[in-house]
Design an enzyme around this catalytic site. Sequence first.
Site, PDB file in Angstrom:
ATOM      1  CG  HIS A 108       0.769   1.825  -3.974  1.00  0.00           C
ATOM      2  ND1 HIS A 108       1.374   2.456  -2.875  1.00  0.00           N
ATOM      3  CD2 HIS A 108       0.043   0.844  -3.945  1.00  0.00           C
ATOM      4  CE1 HIS A 108       0.517   1.656  -1.930  1.00  0.00           C
ATOM      5  NE2 HIS A 108      -0.232   0.715  -2.525  1.00  0.00           N
TER       6      HIS A 108
ATOM      7  CE  LYS B 110      -5.530   0.547   7.800  1.00  0.00           C
ATOM      8  NZ  LYS B 110      -5.717   0.131   6.373  1.00  0.00           N
TER       9      LYS B 110
ATOM     10  NE  ARG C  74       1.006  -6.799  -2.721  1.00  0.00           N
ATOM     11  CZ  ARG C  74       0.993  -6.238  -1.290  1.00  0.00           C
ATOM     12  NH1 ARG C  74       2.018  -5.479  -1.000  1.00  0.00           N
ATOM     13  NH2 ARG C  74      -0.067  -6.577  -0.639  1.00  0.00           N
TER      14      ARG C  74
END
Length: 172
Positions: free
Chosen positions: A20, A44, A93
């Site tokens: 990040h 979550k 990625r």
Amino acid sequence: MEKSRIAIYPGSFDPLTNGHVDVIQRALEIFDKVIVAILHNPAKKSLFTTGERVGMIRESFNGNDCLLVDSFDGLTVDYAKTKNAVAIIRGMRAISDFENEFQMALMNRKLYKDVQSVFLMTGLRWIFTSSSIIKEAAEFGGDISDMVPEPVKFKLMEKFPKLKTTIETVEK
Ligand code: PNS
């Protein structure tokens, strides 16, 4: 006066990783201001509270006026509107990220066409890092100290006693 170009970088950041950080540094080269926007989603399960995540990112970028850290709930595009953002940054990625990111970007464009999704590739050394794999390794005492910024390393050591033991043994 020229308008400053603001980008938001939304995500869970549970916790911030060096991958990040790499994306944020690249975004700062392109935009005048980058807002790291943490999705506050009580439904979550997360390791760190939203407040802890905000704190770790602020500490990791201490003193950089072009970087702001905030949290939001609801739609990312609605948050982008309130901040007058011209772009939504996402890190890319491996190819496995592509499908989900593509779908999300198209939905975001449908919901609000005036913000562009911008994908930035992390440096090669971070291609295999993710918050979840780092948490898993840390929980069982795997040394992840070169994969996260220092403030995150200390917070992970607080959460995971095995990691603390590993790092303290290496540092002796
Ligand atoms: O770091 P993550 O978990 O991959 O980030 C995902 C995030 C927070 C960017 C995404 O889930 C999101 O934007 N959530 C807010 C709701 C929303 O706008 N969803 C996309 C269009 S339906």
